[in-house]
Design a protein around this motif. Structure first.
Motif, PDB file in Angstrom:
ATOM      1  N   ARG A   1       0.562  -1.385  -0.545  1.00 22.27           N
ATOM      2  CA  ARG A   1      -0.194   0.074  -0.009  1.00 22.27           C
ATOM      3  C   ARG A   1       0.901   1.127   0.031  1.00 22.27           C
ATOM      4  O   ARG A   1       0.240   2.403  -0.260  1.00 22.27           O
ATOM      5  N   ILE A   2       1.602   1.710   1.029  1.00 23.97           N
ATOM      6  CA  ILE A   2       2.867   2.365   0.752  1.00 23.97           C
ATOM      7  C   ILE A   2       3.491   2.453  -0.514  1.00 23.97           C
ATOM      8  O   ILE A   2       3.075   4.168  -0.747  1.00 23.97           O
TER       9      ILE A   2
ATOM     10  N   ILE B   1       2.861   4.757   9.586  1.00 23.58           N
ATOM     11  CA  ILE B   1       3.806   5.655   8.571  1.00 23.58           C
ATOM     12  C   ILE B   1       2.342   5.393   7.600  1.00 23.58           C
ATOM     13  O   ILE B   1       1.772   6.753   7.001  1.00 23.58           O
ATOM     14  N   ALA B   2       1.361   4.821   7.476  1.00 21.64           N
ATOM     15  CA  ALA B   2       0.344   3.890   7.029  1.00 21.64           C
ATOM     16  C   ALA B   2      -0.689   4.837   6.711  1.00 21.64           C
ATOM     17  O   ALA B   2      -1.448   5.084   6.538  1.00 21.64           O
ATOM     18  N   GLU B   3      -0.455   4.761   8.181  1.00 15.78           N
ATOM     19  CA  GLU B   3      -1.828   5.923   9.455  1.00 15.78           C
ATOM     20  C   GLU B   3      -1.578   7.071   8.533  1.00 15.78           C
ATOM     21  O   GLU B   3      -2.429   7.662   8.194  1.00 15.78           O
ATOM     22  N   ARG B   4      -0.013   7.618   9.166  1.00 16.40           N
ATOM     23  CA  ARG B   4      -0.534   8.994   8.711  1.00 16.40           C
ATOM     24  C   ARG B   4      -0.862   9.673   7.131  1.00 16.40           C
ATOM     25  O   ARG B   4      -0.434  10.601   6.566  1.00 16.40           O
ATOM     26  N   LEU B   5      -0.196   8.482   5.582  1.00 18.52           N
ATOM     27  CA  LEU B   5      -0.382   8.416   4.719  1.00 18.52           C
ATOM     28  C   LEU B   5      -1.586   8.466   4.731  1.00 18.52           C
ATOM     29  O   LEU B   5      -2.629   8.790   3.064  1.00 18.52           O
ATOM     30  N   GLY B   6      -2.398   8.334   5.194  1.00 17.83           N
ATOM     31  CA  GLY B   6      -3.925   8.283   5.591  1.00 17.83           C
ATOM     32  C   GLY B   6      -4.324   7.083   3.995  1.00 17.83           C
ATOM     33  O   GLY B   6      -5.316   6.844   3.906  1.00 17.83           O
ATOM     34  N   LEU B   7      -3.172   5.604   5.061  1.00 15.64           N
ATOM     35  CA  LEU B   7      -3.687   4.458   3.529  1.00 15.64           C
ATOM     36  C   LEU B   7      -4.688   3.650   4.672  1.00 15.64           C
ATOM     37  O   LEU B   7      -4.809   2.873   3.899  1.00 15.64           O
ATOM     38  N   VAL B   8      -4.053   3.257   6.033  1.00 16.00           N
ATOM     39  CA  VAL B   8      -5.379   2.517   6.816  1.00 16.00           C
ATOM     40  C   VAL B   8      -5.523   3.475   7.452  1.00 16.00           C
ATOM     41  O   VAL B   8      -5.694   4.521   8.226  1.00 16.00           O
ATOM     42  N   PRO B   9      -6.938   2.663   8.422  1.00 15.90           N
ATOM     43  CA  PRO B   9      -7.858   2.741   9.307  1.00 15.90           C
ATOM     44  C   PRO B   9      -6.790   3.529  10.714  1.00 15.90           C
ATOM     45  O   PRO B   9      -5.530   2.864  10.858  1.00 15.90           O
TER      46      PRO B   9
ATOM     47  N   ALA C   1      -8.438  -5.363   5.923  1.00 15.65           N
ATOM     48  CA  ALA C   1      -7.319  -5.382   5.183  1.00 15.65           C
ATOM     49  C   ALA C   1      -7.774  -5.190   3.558  1.00 15.65           C
ATOM     50  O   ALA C   1      -7.993  -4.469   2.264  1.00 15.65           O
ATOM     51  N   ALA C   2      -8.731  -6.046   3.641  1.00 20.66           N
ATOM     52  CA  ALA C   2      -9.006  -6.269   2.025  1.00 20.66           C
ATOM     53  C   ALA C   2     -10.673  -4.850   1.742  1.00 20.66           C
ATOM     54  O   ALA C   2     -10.204  -5.075   0.476  1.00 20.66           O
ATOM     55  N   SER C   3     -11.012  -4.978   2.779  1.00 21.42           N
ATOM     56  CA  SER C   3     -11.798  -3.556   2.345  1.00 21.42           C
ATOM     57  C   SER C   3     -11.395  -2.374   1.991  1.00 21.42           C
ATOM     58  O   SER C   3     -11.756  -1.464   1.624  1.00 21.42           O
ATOM     59  N   LEU C   4     -10.309  -1.850   2.143  1.00 16.56           N
ATOM     60  CA  LEU C   4      -9.401  -0.683   1.757  1.00 16.56           C
ATOM     61  C   LEU C   4      -9.448  -0.761   0.359  1.00 16.56           C
ATOM     62  O   LEU C   4      -9.218  -2.082  -0.772  1.00 16.56           O
ATOM     63  N   GLY C   5      -9.725   0.775  -0.158  1.00 15.94           N
ATOM     64  CA  GLY C   5      -9.830   0.623  -1.540  1.00 15.94           C
ATOM     65  C   GLY C   5      -8.150   0.494  -2.130  1.00 15.94           C
ATOM     66  O   GLY C   5      -7.655   0.372  -1.987  1.00 15.94           O
ATOM     67  N   GLU C   6      -8.754  -0.029  -3.358  1.00 11.93           N
ATOM     68  CA  GLU C   6      -7.281  -0.165  -4.352  1.00 11.93           C
ATOM     69  C   GLU C   6      -6.632   1.007  -5.143  1.00 11.93           C
ATOM     70  O   GLU C   6      -7.634   2.311  -4.940  1.00 11.93           O
ATOM     71  N   ILE C   7      -5.455   0.759  -5.422  1.00 11.93           N
ATOM     72  CA  ILE C   7      -4.094   2.296  -5.851  1.00 11.93           C
ATOM     73  C   ILE C   7      -4.396   2.116  -7.173  1.00 11.93           C
ATOM     74  O   ILE C   7      -4.118   1.362  -7.132  1.00 11.93           O
TER      75      ILE C   7
END
Ligand code: 5GP
Length: 286
Positions: free
Chosen positions: A52-53, A233-241, A256-262
């Motif tokens: 994700r990152i 790091i991922a949280e601050r980037l807004g990539l995980v809740p 994890a599977a419900s997170l939007g795709e990039i």
């Protein structure tokens, strides 16, 4: 899991052949290694976070005109990338002294460097990735002068951009490692793309307030839970809740599977830029 052909099995990633010619699937493993694989562990969730990152950062870089191999994320652990011919070099750029620079030159960790320091390492596990310079690169033909110029130019630009991006979320970008690859155009012309990944596996990131190390040094130096740092790091980037997707060493698969795709929309429309020629030089015959 699948009948796909494995093209390359790395320490932290597996590369499968992609759905179309010229594409590959990059699978991010949970394996962590350090010191030329002398130290090893499997850390639940690391692959998901790095996938994700890296997807996010590559997309951001594409938006400022850096051509990357990233096309889109496929699922929690996989992304579709362009197949490139990897240049066998690691390009490291440093803003703050740490790691091997501190050791080699006895510079106190944390010293702010008056200008970014760029280094090249030859990718060769058997030799422990030795440091090399432009002369070695030319002599042994790992890249030509135009490619070298372009790699240096892109690395500085990426460094400037990422410094700002991380400073904006309270992180200091200490140093990081890049890899580049070539693709060939219709007429044999060469284009360079940023390849591999950009993640806390190959960046040093410190909390700007507390100095806490949030990257792979947590593993290298036994500083506590690795994934906790990656999650921050991922949280601050807004990539995980907030609260993250990993709790008590287990990954919340559903979350994890419900997170939007990039998706790298720009990758589809990208107009590749040929290598720049120095004034007075004739374009290279390819
Ligand atoms: P150092 O030379 O201080 O060990 O590393 C400088 C930076 O490049 C660090 O951010 C480190 O994570 C990254 N780096 C250097 N070599 C490698 C490597 O072989 N693999 C990975 N993943 N990162 C590396």
């Amino acid at each position: 899991m699948s009948k796909r052909r494995v093209l390359y099995e790395g320490k932290a990633k597996t590369i499968y052949e992609g759905p179309e010619p010229g594409t590959l699937i990059q699978y991010f493993k949970d394996d962590a290694t350090a010191f030329n694989a002398q130290k090893k562990a499997v850390i639940a969730g690391k692959g998901v976070l790095n996938n994700r990152i890296s997807a996010h950062l590559m997309t951001k870089l594409e938006s400022i005109g850096i051509p990357t191999h990233f096309m889109r994320s496929l699922n929690m652990r996989e992304q579709l990338v362009r197949q490139v011919e990897i240049i066998p070099l690691e390009v490291v750029i440093r803003n703050i002294a740490a790691g091997s620079l501190s050791k080699r030159l006895a510079v106190k960790e944390g010293t702010i460097l008056t200008q970014p320091v760029l280094e090249f390492y030859y990718k060769k596990d058997e030799l422990g990735d030795p440091m090399v310079n432009e002369h070695h690169i030319m002599t042994f033909g790992w890249a030509d002068p135009y490619e070298l110029d372009e790699m240096i130019h892109m690395t500085y630009r990426i460094n400037d951009y990422l410094n700002g991006l991380f400073a904006g979320i309270g992180l200091r970008l200490v140093d990081f490692k890049l890899e580049f690859g070539r693709i060939y155009g219709e007429y044999g012309e060469v284009y360079l793309l940023l390849a591999d990944e950009i993640s806390p596996d190959n960046c040093r990131l410190w909390d700007a307030q507390t100095g806490e190390k949030l990257d792979k040094d947590r593993f290298r130096e036994d500083l506590g839970d690795l994934v906790e740092g990656y999650q921050k790091i991922a949280e601050r980037l807004g990539l995980v809740p907030k609260g993250g997707i990993i709790e008590g060493g287990n990954i919340n698969e559903q979350l994890a599977a419900s997170l939007g795709e990039i998706e790298n929309e720009l990758a589809e429309k990208r107009k590749l830029r040929g290598l720049k020629m120095s004034p007075g030089n004739k374009p290279r015959k390819v």
